[in-house]
Design a protein around this motif. Structure first.
Motif, PDB file in Angstrom:
ATOM      1  N   GLU A 137       5.196  55.965 -10.431  1.00  0.00           N
ATOM      2  CA  GLU A 137       4.959  54.696 -11.117  1.00  0.00           C
ATOM      3  C   GLU A 137       6.247  53.888 -11.063  1.00  0.00           C
ATOM      4  O   GLU A 137       7.200  54.161 -11.808  1.00  0.00           O
ATOM      5  N   ALA A 138       6.318  52.919 -10.157  1.00  0.00           N
ATOM      6  CA  ALA A 138       7.495  52.072 -10.038  1.00  0.00           C
ATOM      7  C   ALA A 138       7.272  50.771 -10.802  1.00  0.00           C
ATOM      8  O   ALA A 138       6.185  50.519 -11.325  1.00  0.00           O
ATOM      9  N   ARG A 139       8.321  49.935 -10.851  1.00  0.00           N
ATOM     10  CA  ARG A 139       8.216  48.689 -11.621  1.00  0.00           C
ATOM     11  C   ARG A 139       7.093  47.801 -11.107  1.00  0.00           C
ATOM     12  O   ARG A 139       6.352  47.214 -11.877  1.00  0.00           O
ATOM     13  N   TYR A 140       6.977  47.697  -9.781  1.00  0.00           N
ATOM     14  CA  TYR A 140       6.049  46.728  -9.212  1.00  0.00           C
ATOM     15  C   TYR A 140       4.995  47.354  -8.304  1.00  0.00           C
ATOM     16  O   TYR A 140       4.312  46.636  -7.579  1.00  0.00           O
ATOM     17  N   MET A 141       4.877  48.674  -8.359  1.00  0.00           N
ATOM     18  CA  MET A 141       3.878  49.327  -7.512  1.00  0.00           C
ATOM     19  C   MET A 141       3.552  50.699  -8.087  1.00  0.00           C
ATOM     20  O   MET A 141       4.254  51.220  -8.952  1.00  0.00           O
ATOM     21  N   LYS A 142       2.486  51.264  -7.583  1.00  0.00           N
ATOM     22  CA  LYS A 142       2.049  52.595  -7.988  1.00  0.00           C
ATOM     23  C   LYS A 142       1.575  53.319  -6.735  1.00  0.00           C
ATOM     24  O   LYS A 142       0.704  52.816  -6.014  1.00  0.00           O
ATOM     25  N   ILE A 143       2.166  54.480  -6.464  1.00  0.00           N
ATOM     26  CA  ILE A 143       1.807  55.233  -5.261  1.00  0.00           C
ATOM     27  C   ILE A 143       1.335  56.625  -5.683  1.00  0.00           C
ATOM     28  O   ILE A 143       2.100  57.389  -6.265  1.00  0.00           O
ATOM     29  N   PRO A 144       0.081  56.977  -5.389  1.00  0.00           N
ATOM     30  CA  PRO A 144      -0.427  58.306  -5.748  1.00  0.00           C
ATOM     31  C   PRO A 144       0.258  59.412  -4.942  1.00  0.00           C
ATOM     32  O   PRO A 144       0.842  59.173  -3.883  1.00  0.00           O
ATOM     33  N   ALA A 145       0.154  60.623  -5.441  1.00  0.00           N
ATOM     34  CA  ALA A 145       0.760  61.787  -4.786  1.00  0.00           C
ATOM     35  C   ALA A 145       0.287  61.911  -3.349  1.00  0.00           C
ATOM     36  O   ALA A 145      -0.909  61.750  -3.052  1.00  0.00           O
ATOM     37  N   TYR A 146       1.221  62.171  -2.463  1.00  0.00           N
ATOM     38  CA  TYR A 146       1.012  62.406  -1.032  1.00  0.00           C
ATOM     39  C   TYR A 146       0.556  61.167  -0.262  1.00  0.00           C
ATOM     40  O   TYR A 146       0.388  61.227   0.955  1.00  0.00           O
ATOM     41  N   GLN A 147       0.360  60.042  -0.956  1.00  0.00           N
ATOM     42  CA  GLN A 147       0.036  58.813  -0.241  1.00  0.00           C
ATOM     43  C   GLN A 147       1.335  58.204   0.295  1.00  0.00           C
ATOM     44  O   GLN A 147       2.390  58.295  -0.332  1.00  0.00           O
ATOM     45  N   PRO A 148       1.283  57.544   1.444  1.00  0.00           N
ATOM     46  CA  PRO A 148       2.523  57.273   2.176  1.00  0.00           C
ATOM     47  C   PRO A 148       3.292  56.054   1.691  1.00  0.00           C
ATOM     48  O   PRO A 148       2.741  55.103   1.150  1.00  0.00           O
ATOM     49  N   SER A 149       4.582  56.105   1.939  1.00  0.00           N
ATOM     50  CA  SER A 149       5.465  54.950   1.821  1.00  0.00           C
ATOM     51  C   SER A 149       6.257  54.838   3.112  1.00  0.00           C
ATOM     52  O   SER A 149       6.401  55.815   3.859  1.00  0.00           O
ATOM     53  N   LEU A 150       6.775  53.651   3.380  1.00  0.00           N
ATOM     54  CA  LEU A 150       7.604  53.466   4.559  1.00  0.00           C
ATOM     55  C   LEU A 150       8.935  54.188   4.398  1.00  0.00           C
ATOM     56  O   LEU A 150       9.526  54.641   5.380  1.00  0.00           O
ATOM     57  N   VAL A 151       9.410  54.334   3.159  1.00  0.00           N
ATOM     58  CA  VAL A 151      10.673  55.029   2.920  1.00  0.00           C
ATOM     59  C   VAL A 151      10.545  56.504   3.281  1.00  0.00           C
ATOM     60  O   VAL A 151      11.342  57.042   4.073  1.00  0.00           O
ATOM     61  N   ALA A 152       9.556  57.190   2.711  1.00  0.00           N
ATOM     62  CA  ALA A 152       9.380  58.610   3.020  1.00  0.00           C
ATOM     63  C   ALA A 152       9.100  58.806   4.506  1.00  0.00           C
ATOM     64  O   ALA A 152       9.679  59.697   5.160  1.00  0.00           O
ATOM     65  N   THR A 153       8.218  57.976   5.057  1.00  0.00           N
ATOM     66  CA  THR A 153       7.882  58.091   6.480  1.00  0.00           C
ATOM     67  C   THR A 153       9.100  57.815   7.349  1.00  0.00           C
ATOM     68  O   THR A 153       9.322  58.498   8.360  1.00  0.00           O
ATOM     69  N   GLY A 154       9.916  56.842   6.966  1.00  0.00           N
ATOM     70  CA  GLY A 154      11.109  56.516   7.747  1.00  0.00           C
ATOM     71  C   GLY A 154      12.143  57.617   7.750  1.00  0.00           C
ATOM     72  O   GLY A 154      12.825  57.857   8.750  1.00  0.00           O
ATOM     73  N   ILE A 155      12.293  58.300   6.623  1.00  0.00           N
ATOM     74  CA  ILE A 155      13.238  59.425   6.551  1.00  0.00           C
ATOM     75  C   ILE A 155      12.750  60.568   7.428  1.00  0.00           C
ATOM     76  O   ILE A 155      13.517  61.173   8.190  1.00  0.00           O
ATOM     77  N   ILE A 156      11.464  60.873   7.340  1.00  0.00           N
ATOM     78  CA  ILE A 156      10.905  61.996   8.090  1.00  0.00           C
ATOM     79  C   ILE A 156      10.846  61.686   9.583  1.00  0.00           C
ATOM     80  O   ILE A 156      11.184  62.533  10.428  1.00  0.00           O
ATOM     81  N   SER A 157      10.437  60.477   9.944  1.00  0.00           N
ATOM     82  CA  SER A 157      10.377  60.125  11.370  1.00  0.00           C
ATOM     83  C   SER A 157      11.768  60.136  11.993  1.00  0.00           C
ATOM     84  O   SER A 157      11.929  60.499  13.167  1.00  0.00           O
ATOM     85  N   ASN A 158      12.794  59.767  11.214  1.00  0.00           N
ATOM     86  CA  ASN A 158      14.162  59.839  11.729  1.00  0.00           C
ATOM     87  C   ASN A 158      14.568  61.287  11.979  1.00  0.00           C
ATOM     88  O   ASN A 158      15.254  61.592  12.968  1.00  0.00           O
ATOM     89  N   ALA A 159      14.137  62.185  11.104  1.00  0.00           N
ATOM     90  CA  ALA A 159      14.400  63.608  11.312  1.00  0.00           C
ATOM     91  C   ALA A 159      13.691  64.107  12.569  1.00  0.00           C
ATOM     92  O   ALA A 159      14.246  64.904  13.348  1.00  0.00           O
ATOM     93  N   LEU A 160      12.469  63.639  12.795  1.00  0.00           N
ATOM     94  CA  LEU A 160      11.728  64.022  13.996  1.00  0.00           C
ATOM     95  C   LEU A 160      12.434  63.510  15.249  1.00  0.00           C
ATOM     96  O   LEU A 160      12.507  64.214  16.273  1.00  0.00           O
ATOM     97  N   PHE A 161      12.958  62.293  15.173  1.00  0.00           N
ATOM     98  CA  PHE A 161      13.683  61.722  16.317  1.00  0.00           C
ATOM     99  C   PHE A 161      14.934  62.548  16.621  1.00  0.00           C
ATOM    100  O   PHE A 161      15.197  62.887  17.785  1.00  0.00           O
ATOM    101  N   THR A 162      15.704  62.866  15.598  1.00  0.00           N
ATOM    102  CA  THR A 162      16.908  63.679  15.777  1.00  0.00           C
ATOM    103  C   THR A 162      16.555  65.034  16.370  1.00  0.00           C
ATOM    104  O   THR A 162      17.224  65.527  17.285  1.00  0.00           O
ATOM    105  N   THR A 163      15.491  65.633  15.845  1.00  0.00           N
ATOM    106  CA  THR A 163      15.060  66.945  16.334  1.00  0.00           C
ATOM    107  C   THR A 163      14.668  66.870  17.805  1.00  0.00           C
ATOM    108  O   THR A 163      15.027  67.756  18.602  1.00  0.00           O
ATOM    109  N   HIS A 164      13.943  65.825  18.171  1.00  0.00           N
ATOM    110  CA  HIS A 164      13.546  65.684  19.572  1.00  0.00           C
ATOM    111  C   HIS A 164      14.759  65.503  20.483  1.00  0.00           C
ATOM    112  O   HIS A 164      14.842  66.114  21.559  1.00  0.00           O
ATOM    113  N   LEU A 165      15.708  64.668  20.065  1.00  0.00           N
ATOM    114  CA  LEU A 165      16.889  64.437  20.893  1.00  0.00           C
ATOM    115  C   LEU A 165      17.693  65.714  21.107  1.00  0.00           C
ATOM    116  O   LEU A 165      18.184  65.979  22.207  1.00  0.00           O
ATOM    117  N   ILE A 166      17.836  66.516  20.056  1.00  0.00           N
ATOM    118  CA  ILE A 166      18.698  67.697  20.133  1.00  0.00           C
ATOM    119  C   ILE A 166      17.997  68.888  20.757  1.00  0.00           C
ATOM    120  O   ILE A 166      18.578  69.609  21.579  1.00  0.00           O
TER     121      ILE A 166
END
Length: 390
Positions: A137-166
């Motif tokens: 429950e944020a000030r201006y939004m509400k995100i249910p459990a396991y439903q996506p955000s660009l922040v969480a997805t961006g952190i994880i996709s960056n990890a996937l990119f690093t993993t692929h490169l290495i």
């Protein structure tokens, strides 16, 4: 890490801390509490508590800030946060890079985490995406459990990119490219002439700079891997939006909401890292002056001479684990490993506990000793392994 930067004792300190932290995370099987997991309590299934935004938001803030951990009393169970898995995945990739005796072990860990991340992709979206394991429950939004955000997805996709490169893991690459479809088709956009700002999640139209810049980084990675000109074009338009709100001293506020006008280290670091990644991956250096000015402000404002990582630009306390980890990460990205190590050393000596975990925050007159798996441990795991891999 450059031997001119660290002494033998320094190497030993980093290595002991990193191994101890890794062992703690693995012993807990990546599960733990989170600063924002208050709404997992059965209390918030009751009438009024399950619907009143102000009660839910203020309860979250109270539990996060209270010095004692009340979660067991509130019957909150330890959870498995997808971001923890992503940050651990990235950490194992760095360790794979430097630990020649355990490469197969790290590859096994990487495969396991990628499989788990695939299982945690929510249905109903256009590509791979992730959220947190709790209602938020944020000030201006509400995100249910396991439903996506660009922040969480961006952190994880960056990890996937690093993993692929290495490691050249093709499944990581495939999931990363799938995330680009989520960004392009499911994330909302705000426009100012030709400039665009990506929303925090599919459920809002908030203008949060670090979230939009995580979209920029994802698009840049897609362009690097596929050569898709549309991805580069969208990334450039989103950068132009964020650049237009850079302050004269090089800083960025959190966002454009009424209560989003603070400046902190970890959101500032996200913006700088994503901008630097865009330039490196697309070879478009037109924003170099903005990047230089932004990093100058960052280094001068968030790192003390003693190596204390500041949360805010205008005060030393609190010292926070995610903030410290991101400061280490940004300094490494910009080649300042000396200050990155100075912060890592301060954190190890002042905030790492005997079991290898890190406490949440230190304030001027008290501490919050609770260790959070995502916020405290996974972020420090990523930062220390990245630092050690230099």
């Amino acid at each position: 890490m450059n031997s001119k930067t660290l002494s033998k004792n320094d190497f030993s300190l980093i290595n002991r801390s990193l191994i101890s932290l890794k062992n703690h995370i693995e012993l807990k099987n990546y599960k733990g509490f989170d600063p924002y997991d208050c709404l997992k309590s059965p209390v918030f299934n009751l009438p009024i508590f399950n619907s009143n935004k102000y009660i839910r938001f203020l309860s979250q803030q109270f539990l996060k800030r209270f010095p004692l951990n009340l979660r067991k009393i509130l019957l909150i169970k330890e959870g498995l946060n997808p971001v923890t898995l992503g940050l651990s995945l990235q950490s194992y990739s760095y360790l794979f890079k430097i630990d020649i005796n355990n490469k197969n072990l790290y590859l096994s860990r990487i495969d396991k985490l990628i499989q788990k991340l695939e299982e945690l992709i929510p249905v109903g979206f256009s590509g791979a995406c992730w959220g947190y394991d709790f209602d938020w429950e944020a000030r201006y939004m509400k995100i249910p459990a396991y439903q996506p955000s660009l922040v969480a997805t961006g952190i994880i996709s960056n990890a996937l990119f690093t993993t692929h490169l290495i490691t050249k893991n093709e499944k990581a690459c495939k999931m990363l490219l799938s995330s680009t479809n989520f960004l392009k088709k499911d994330i909302n956009r705000s426009y100012e002439n030709e400039k665009i700002c990506f929303s925090y999640s599919p459920f809002d139209h908030e203008k949060v700079f670090n979230a939009s810049m995580k979209g920029v980084r994802l698009l840049s990675q897609d362009y690097f891997l596929t050569g898709n000109p549309n991805s580069k074009m969208l990334a450039k338009k989103a950068i132009e939006y964020v650049i237009s709100y850079q302050n004269g001293n090089g800083s960025w506020e959190y966002g454009l909401a009424k209560k989003g006008n603070w400046i902190d280290s970890y959101h500032s670091g996200y913006v700088l890292d994503c901008l630097k990644s865009y330039q490196k991956l697309t070879k478009d250096y037109r924003f170099q002056d903005n990047l230089d000015l932004g990093f100058k402000f960052f280094r001068n404002s968030f790192v003390t001479s003693e190596g204390i990582p500041k949360f805010y630009n205008n005060q030393t306390y609190p010292v926070d684990c995610t903030s410290a980890a991101q400061t280490i990460t940004t300094l490494v990205h910009f080649g300042d490993t000396q200050n990155a190590f100075k912060i890592a050393k301060w954190m190890i000596l002042n905030m790492q506990k005997e079991d290898g975990s890190f406490m949440f925050r230190i304030f001027e007159h008290y501490k919050i000793n609770t260790s959070y798996m995502r916020w405290s441990n996974a972020w420090m795991f990523k930062a220390l392994s990245m630092l050690r891999s230099q």
